[in-house]
Write an enzyme that holds these catalytic residues in place. Structure first.
Site, mmCIF file in Angstrom:
data_model
loop_
_atom_site.group_PDB
_atom_site.id
_atom_site.type_symbol
_atom_site.label_atom_id
_atom_site.label_comp_id
_atom_site.label_asym_id
_atom_site.label_seq_id
_atom_site.Cartn_x
_atom_site.Cartn_y
_atom_site.Cartn_z
ATOM 1 N N HIS A 1 -5.001 4.497 0.181
ATOM 2 C CA HIS A 1 -5.668 4.343 -1.210
ATOM 3 C C HIS A 1 -5.988 5.625 -1.810
ATOM 4 C CE1 HIS A 1 -6.140 0.064 -0.443
ATOM 5 N NE2 HIS A 1 -6.736 0.403 0.664
ATOM 6 N N ASP B 1 -2.707 7.802 -4.380
ATOM 7 C CA ASP B 1 -2.510 7.912 -5.772
ATOM 8 C C ASP B 1 -3.628 8.710 -6.536
ATOM 9 O OD1 ASP B 1 -3.807 5.264 -4.698
ATOM 10 O OD2 ASP B 1 -4.217 5.104 -6.971
ATOM 11 N N GLN B 2 -4.552 8.675 -5.912
ATOM 12 C CA GLN B 2 -5.727 9.651 -6.716
ATOM 13 C C GLN B 2 -5.337 11.088 -6.436
ATOM 14 O OE1 GLN B 2 -9.561 8.225 -5.269
ATOM 15 N NE2 GLN B 2 -8.581 6.316 -4.778
ATOM 16 N N HIS C 1 1.456 1.222 -5.973
ATOM 17 C CA HIS C 1 0.684 1.934 -6.722
ATOM 18 C C HIS C 1 0.704 3.494 -6.810
ATOM 19 C CE1 HIS C 1 -3.533 2.975 -8.651
ATOM 20 N NE2 HIS C 1 -3.430 1.689 -9.124
#
Length: 157
Positions: A102, A105-106, A127
């Site tokens: 998670h 992608d940040q 994503h």
């Protein structure tokens, strides 16, 4: 050396059913069984408009923090919510990478701004791939993905 932390939270509507405690106990049991380290998971009930619950878990090591979550929904047992979050956390931690799927992608926009950079991630998600595609449309960078090693590198063009 690592620690396991978390917050099991639910709306006050679910306090009599002990939903937050049941989520916590399910996650706690799996994580303790796997690592023999007692997790520190807090239980919280909050005033909400609608009933609902979730659990957030994280492992903190000397070099990284990896996270996981479980989301309650109508008809889904609280125990299943806790178990799913714990199993996902175990999967992320056992990927032996510093970045959970998670967070990947940040980090991509920062990689693009840095120019030359490289990260190793737990899993390359759709994503993540979409974010790479969008970043390459806006900035003069090119990402390369090594699927086998789960390494994403970025360079300026």
């Amino acid at each position: 050396v690592f620690e396991i932390h978390g917050i099991s939270h639910a709306s006050q509507h679910l306090q009599n059913a002990k939903v937050a405690e049941r989520q916590k106990d399910a996650a706690d049991g799996l994580l303790y069984q796997k690592y023999e380290i007692p997790p520190k998971i807090d239980v919280k009930y909050v005033d909400t408009v609608c009933p609902g619950s979730a659990i957030d878990l994280w492992i903190r090591t000397d070099t990284t923090v990896m996270g996981s979550e479980g989301l309650g929904e109508r008809g889904k047992p609280a125990e299943k919510v806790g178990e799913e979050a714990a199993m996902f956390l175990i999967k992320q931690f056992e990927s032996e990478t510093p970045i959970d799927e998670h967070s990947c992608d940040q980090l991509l926009p920062y990689m693009a701004l840095a120019g030359e950079s490289k990260i190793r991630v737990a899993r390359i998600t759709n994503h993540c791939l979409t974010n790479i595609w969008a970043i390459e449309k806006f900035l003069p960078v090119k990402f390369k993905i090594n699927e086998k090693e789960r390494i994403i590198s970025c360079s300026g063009i």
